[in-house]
Enzyme design. Structure first.
Site, PDB file in Angstrom:
ATOM      1  N   ASP A  93     116.429 -67.294  28.741  1.00  0.00           N
ATOM      2  CA  ASP A  93     115.272 -66.925  27.921  1.00  0.00           C
ATOM      3  C   ASP A  93     115.293 -65.451  27.531  1.00  0.00           C
ATOM      4  O   ASP A  93     114.655 -65.049  26.563  1.00  0.00           O
ATOM      5  CB  ASP A  93     113.968 -67.188  28.701  1.00  0.00           C
ATOM      6  CG  ASP A  93     113.834 -68.634  29.149  1.00  0.00           C
ATOM      7  OD1 ASP A  93     114.717 -69.443  28.831  1.00  0.00           O
ATOM      8  OD2 ASP A  93     112.833 -68.948  29.820  1.00  0.00           O
ATOM      9  N   ASP A 128     112.386 -65.094  21.896  1.00  0.00           N
ATOM     10  CA  ASP A 128     112.980 -65.227  23.222  1.00  0.00           C
ATOM     11  C   ASP A 128     114.432 -65.637  22.993  1.00  0.00           C
ATOM     12  O   ASP A 128     114.746 -66.316  22.001  1.00  0.00           O
ATOM     13  CB  ASP A 128     112.285 -66.323  24.042  1.00  0.00           C
ATOM     14  CG  ASP A 128     110.909 -65.892  24.571  1.00  0.00           C
ATOM     15  OD1 ASP A 128     110.463 -64.766  24.251  1.00  0.00           O
ATOM     16  OD2 ASP A 128     110.287 -66.696  25.291  1.00  0.00           O
ATOM     17  N   HIS A 153     111.816 -72.558  22.859  1.00  0.00           N
ATOM     18  CA  HIS A 153     113.175 -72.641  23.385  1.00  0.00           C
ATOM     19  C   HIS A 153     113.827 -73.945  22.922  1.00  0.00           C
ATOM     20  O   HIS A 153     113.329 -75.028  23.166  1.00  0.00           O
ATOM     21  CB  HIS A 153     113.201 -72.522  24.913  1.00  0.00           C
ATOM     22  CG  HIS A 153     112.532 -71.258  25.393  1.00  0.00           C
ATOM     23  ND1 HIS A 153     112.048 -71.108  26.663  1.00  0.00           N
ATOM     24  CD2 HIS A 153     112.259 -70.100  24.743  1.00  0.00           C
ATOM     25  CE1 HIS A 153     111.510 -69.901  26.793  1.00  0.00           C
ATOM     26  NE2 HIS A 153     111.623 -69.274  25.636  1.00  0.00           N
ATOM     27  N   ASP A 210     116.500 -75.542  23.718  1.00  0.00           N
ATOM     28  CA  ASP A 210     117.435 -76.319  24.531  1.00  0.00           C
ATOM     29  C   ASP A 210     116.888 -77.618  25.125  1.00  0.00           C
ATOM     30  O   ASP A 210     117.581 -78.272  25.916  1.00  0.00           O
ATOM     31  CB  ASP A 210     118.095 -75.439  25.607  1.00  0.00           C
ATOM     32  CG  ASP A 210     117.104 -74.589  26.375  1.00  0.00           C
ATOM     33  OD1 ASP A 210     115.899 -74.821  26.245  1.00  0.00           O
ATOM     34  OD2 ASP A 210     117.540 -73.679  27.105  1.00  0.00           O
ATOM     35  N   CYS A 259     118.755 -73.502  30.648  1.00  0.00           N
ATOM     36  CA  CYS A 259     117.789 -72.402  30.816  1.00  0.00           C
ATOM     37  C   CYS A 259     118.185 -71.466  31.958  1.00  0.00           C
ATOM     38  O   CYS A 259     117.990 -70.260  31.884  1.00  0.00           O
ATOM     39  CB  CYS A 259     116.402 -72.940  31.154  1.00  0.00           C
ATOM     40  SG  CYS A 259     115.873 -74.326  30.191  1.00  0.00           S
TER      41      CYS A 259
HETATM   42  N1  ARG Z   1     109.748 -76.127  25.556  1.00  0.00           N
HETATM   43  C1  ARG Z   1     110.736 -76.926  26.201  1.00  0.00           C
HETATM   44  C2  ARG Z   1     110.202 -78.314  26.485  1.00  0.00           C
HETATM   45  O1  ARG Z   1     109.329 -78.443  27.265  1.00  0.00           O
HETATM   46  C3  ARG Z   1     111.208 -76.317  27.484  1.00  0.00           C
HETATM   47  C4  ARG Z   1     112.272 -75.328  27.226  1.00  0.00           C
HETATM   48  C5  ARG Z   1     112.861 -74.784  28.451  1.00  0.00           C
HETATM   49  N2  ARG Z   1     113.930 -73.938  28.069  1.00  0.00           N
HETATM   50  C6  ARG Z   1     114.173 -72.731  28.566  1.00  0.00           C
HETATM   51  N3  ARG Z   1     115.209 -72.074  28.116  1.00  0.00           N
HETATM   52  N4  ARG Z   1     113.376 -72.140  29.439  1.00  0.00           N
HETATM   53  O2  ARG Z   1     110.643 -79.290  25.965  1.00  0.00           O
END
Ligand code: ARG
Length: 430
Positions: free
Chosen positions: A171, A257, A308, A310, A414
């Protein structure tokens, strides 16, 4: 409320916990000390893609992790279906079910340090990942900056009661070619998180004369940087705004981020989200243009809490992206991929969609995989449906237990930050 109370939920609320002793399950050939040292010594900062053969990586750690405080960029909430992952005295990780609903009724969102056995369970799985990667000859670094996450923050523009943790380096900082780029960050409690990696970054910078060390402008994180009404909108209003790509951050200051970025050689894709605004993407585009990198905005109109990339859009190798079946990409953004003959592979529904009660992420952590090469990915060990899909596509899937890390902000992608891959600034979108 006192955190020491959290693990004390009455035993009757727990369904019999599935037990899983931590196994180091990786049958890859072990490298000896000399070949490992040679691999590490040869490493230079270089990562243009998400899939080039991985040579050196940072794996996060959960030491002294704190609950993220409520702030204009995050309204943390208890996952009421959620259970808890912790470590038993014999070293096994226990997933206890059903604590979320009880906590939601009785205490609301807690403050302060997470319970030690929750931290220990996450660290055990993070250490295991590091060991699995090392045994495959990948050099692994761990954050060690000594930031005290309990320390409050006070700047001229905002206060935060405590900080967070160093579990998700992804992040915070991105490697783009030979550039180590510190992200601006959208959340107040994560403002100084990069200092946990600064000793490491300095050391790498001294050792690698070709590495460029850059940092995006730090935003003020003042009130005007956020859309304060956003969290209080009625659900339908909020969804309408989101489909318009309007979120809790305004476009006042450039914000992103690092985990909003996905690298595909000469092309970088950045999600317009609650953690990256259009100004942040524009900043990246101008910054990277001189090195020939093209920056593209990606939009996912049905991602109702976009943050994010991923868990939404994971490039696996040239021509193939693992996609989220519940979050289709906006048509106009898909065109870049279609024109270059790329294929979207929808992830299956998670085999185990449950997450700990304090997790702020979705069940789609299931698709948060780490690529070791265009042919090898690391995935969470219980995500059997995903393993099958990837194996049918010709991937070797390395399976590791990782659910105890879920409440610390993410899964395998992550919790890592790649420093060196065998790849170059190739054009995959000619
Ligand atoms: N927003 C994403 C979801 O809940 C979680 C992303 C987590 N990724 C990270 N690099 N901290 O689907």
């Amino acid at each position: 409320m006192a955190l020491s109370l959290l693990p004390l939920a009455p035993l009757s609320l727990r369904t019999p916990p599935p037990r899983a002793s931590l196994r180091l399950e990786d049958d890859s050939p072990r490298l000896n000390g000399a070949s490992l040292a040679a691999a590490a010594a040869a490493t230079r900062v270089n990562a243009w893609t998400e899939w080039g053969t991985l040579r050196e990586v940072v794996v996060g750690d959960a030491h002294n992790a704190h609950f993220p405080p409520r702030s204009p960029a995050l309204r943390p909430a208890i996952n009421r279906e959620g259970g808890q992952c912790f470590l038993e005295p014999d070293g096994s990780v226990v997933e206890a079910e059903g604590i979320g609903a009880l906590l939601e009724r009785s205490v609301g969102w807690p403050a302060g340090r997470k319970a030690q056995r929750t931290i220990d369970a996450a660290n055990q799985q993070l250490d295991n990942l590091a060991a699995v990667l090392r045994r495959r000859g990948i050099a692994v670094r761990r954050p060690s900056g000594g930031v005290d996450w309990s320390a409050p923050i006070k700047t001229p523009f905002f206060d935060a009661p405590n900080q967070y943790c160093a579990t998700c380096p992804r992040d915070i900082v991105a490697t783009i070619g030979n550039v180590v780029l510190e992200a601006s960050m959208s959340r107040r409690d994560r403002y100084f998180e990069v200092y946990q990696y600064r000793d490491m970054i300095r050391e790498i910078w001294r050792a690698d004369p070709a590495m460029l060390w850059k940092a995006a402008p730090k935003p003020s994180c003042a009130d005007r940087m956020y859309n304060s009404e956003w969290w209080d909108l009625r659900t339908e209003e909020r969804y309408a705004q989101m489909r318009n790509y309007s979120f809790c951050i305004t476009n006042e200051e450039p914000i992103f981020d690092a985990a909003d970025i996905m690298r595909c050689g000469k092309d970088i894709f950045v999600q317009l989200s609650m953690t990256a605004n259009a100004a942040g993407i524009e900043w990246l585009a101008r910054e990277l243009a001189p090195s020939g990198v093209r920056v593209h905005t990606l939009r996912f109109p049905y991602d109702l809490a976009p943050s994010h990339l991923d868990c939404t859009f994971v490039p696996l190798r040239p021509g193939l992206v693992l996609t989220n079946p519940e979050r289709p990409i906006a048509e106009e953004d898909a065109a870049t991929f279609a024109a270059a003959g790329w294929r979207f592979l929808d992830a299956p529904q998670p085999t185990n969609p449950s997450r700990p009660w304090a997790s702020q992420s979705s069940k789609w952590l299931s698709m948060n995989v780490l690529s070791l090469s265009p042919r090898v990915v690391v995935a969470e060990e219980q995500e059997v449906a995903l393993h099958r899909l990837l194996e049918a596509e010709g991937f070797e899937v390395v399976k590791v237990p990782f659910r105890a890390v879920y409440e610390f902000g993410g899964s395998l992608h992550c919790a890592t930050w790649d420093l060196a891959r065998d790849d170059c600034c190739e054009d995959f979108f000619p």
